[in-house]
Design a protein around this motif. Structure first.
Motif, PDB file in Angstrom:
ATOM      1  N   GLU A  68       5.135   6.762   1.367  1.00 49.33           N
ATOM      2  CA  GLU A  68       3.974   7.655   1.485  1.00 49.33           C
ATOM      3  C   GLU A  68       3.327   7.897   0.127  1.00 49.33           C
ATOM      4  O   GLU A  68       2.109   7.931   0.001  1.00 49.33           O
ATOM      5  CB  GLU A  68       4.386   8.974   2.122  1.00 49.33           C
ATOM      6  CG  GLU A  68       4.749   8.838   3.587  1.00 49.33           C
ATOM      7  CD  GLU A  68       5.211  10.151   4.191  1.00 49.33           C
ATOM      8  OE1 GLU A  68       4.987  11.204   3.567  1.00 49.33           O
ATOM      9  OE2 GLU A  68       5.797  10.099   5.284  1.00 49.33           O
ATOM     10  N   LYS A  69       4.158   8.053  -0.891  1.00 45.60           N
ATOM     11  CA  LYS A  69       3.637   8.286  -2.239  1.00 45.60           C
ATOM     12  C   LYS A  69       2.863   7.063  -2.738  1.00 45.60           C
ATOM     13  O   LYS A  69       1.806   7.191  -3.343  1.00 45.60           O
ATOM     14  CB  LYS A  69       4.799   8.598  -3.181  1.00 45.60           C
ATOM     15  CG  LYS A  69       4.406   9.220  -4.484  1.00 45.60           C
ATOM     16  CD  LYS A  69       5.662   9.657  -5.230  1.00 45.60           C
ATOM     17  CE  LYS A  69       5.314  10.401  -6.486  1.00 45.60           C
ATOM     18  NZ  LYS A  69       6.515  10.815  -7.225  1.00 45.60           N
TER      19      LYS A  69
ATOM     20  N   GLY B 141       1.388   4.781  -0.825  1.00 48.62           N
ATOM     21  CA  GLY B 141       0.183   4.658  -0.021  1.00 48.62           C
ATOM     22  C   GLY B 141      -0.883   5.687  -0.339  1.00 48.62           C
ATOM     23  O   GLY B 141      -2.066   5.472  -0.077  1.00 48.62           O
ATOM     24  N   ALA B 142      -0.507   6.810  -0.930  1.00 46.78           N
ATOM     25  CA  ALA B 142      -1.460   7.881  -1.229  1.00 46.78           C
ATOM     26  C   ALA B 142      -2.043   7.806  -2.635  1.00 46.78           C
ATOM     27  O   ALA B 142      -2.776   8.691  -3.046  1.00 46.78           O
ATOM     28  CB  ALA B 142      -0.774   9.231  -1.041  1.00 46.78           C
TER      29      ALA B 142
ATOM     30  N   SER C 164       1.523   3.884 -10.637  1.00 49.38           N
ATOM     31  CA  SER C 164       2.321   3.628  -9.438  1.00 49.38           C
ATOM     32  C   SER C 164       3.776   4.036  -9.654  1.00 49.38           C
ATOM     33  O   SER C 164       4.343   3.789 -10.720  1.00 49.38           O
ATOM     34  CB  SER C 164       2.266   2.143  -9.095  1.00 49.38           C
ATOM     35  OG  SER C 164       3.185   1.844  -8.071  1.00 49.38           O
TER      36      SER C 164
ATOM     37  N   LEU D 168      -4.313   7.206  -5.746  1.00 45.66           N
ATOM     38  CA  LEU D 168      -5.750   7.117  -5.986  1.00 45.66           C
ATOM     39  C   LEU D 168      -6.004   6.064  -7.050  1.00 45.66           C
ATOM     40  O   LEU D 168      -5.087   5.653  -7.770  1.00 45.66           O
ATOM     41  CB  LEU D 168      -6.291   8.475  -6.453  1.00 45.66           C
ATOM     42  CG  LEU D 168      -6.120   9.631  -5.455  1.00 45.66           C
ATOM     43  CD1 LEU D 168      -6.592  10.930  -6.087  1.00 45.66           C
ATOM     44  CD2 LEU D 168      -6.870   9.353  -4.173  1.00 45.66           C
TER      45      LEU D 168
END
Length: 96
Positions: free
Chosen positions: A30-31, A33-34, A41, A36
């Motif tokens: 989730e981190k 994929g979220a 990364s 910006l």
């Protein structure tokens, strides 16, 4: 007037390869994929920096000298953006 530019090849990854990375136990899917644009990364902790090209070429020339007894050296041609490894031949043209 000279116009000088360099290009950089960027490796592309298949979606399946990235899917396998996300299955690593310590990766928070989730981190990742979220993220910006321009955010660091969380996958960075799994990566080491590749050696600089200059270091790799110098090590290669040094190994030729040490392991094969060749009188060798490296040089960089900036305008061509190429490294060259050269050697000193014997009088008959064979490597020293």
């Amino acid at each position: 007037m000279w116009h000088y530019s360099k290009t950089v090849d960027v490796p592309l990854y298949r979606a399946g390869d990235l899917g396998m990375v996300l299955q690593i136990e310590d990766v928070d899917r989730e981190k990742v994929g979220a993220l910006l644009l321009r955010q660091a990364s969380p996958l960075r902790k799994f990566v080491t920096l590749a050696p600089k090209r200059a270091d790799a070429v110098h090590v290669f020339a040094a190994r030729l000298r040490k392991e094969h007894g060749l009188a060798s050296w490296s040089r960089y041609a900036n305008l061509a953006n190429h490294w060259f490894v050269d050697r000193e031949p014997r009088e008959d043209g064979t490597p020293r």
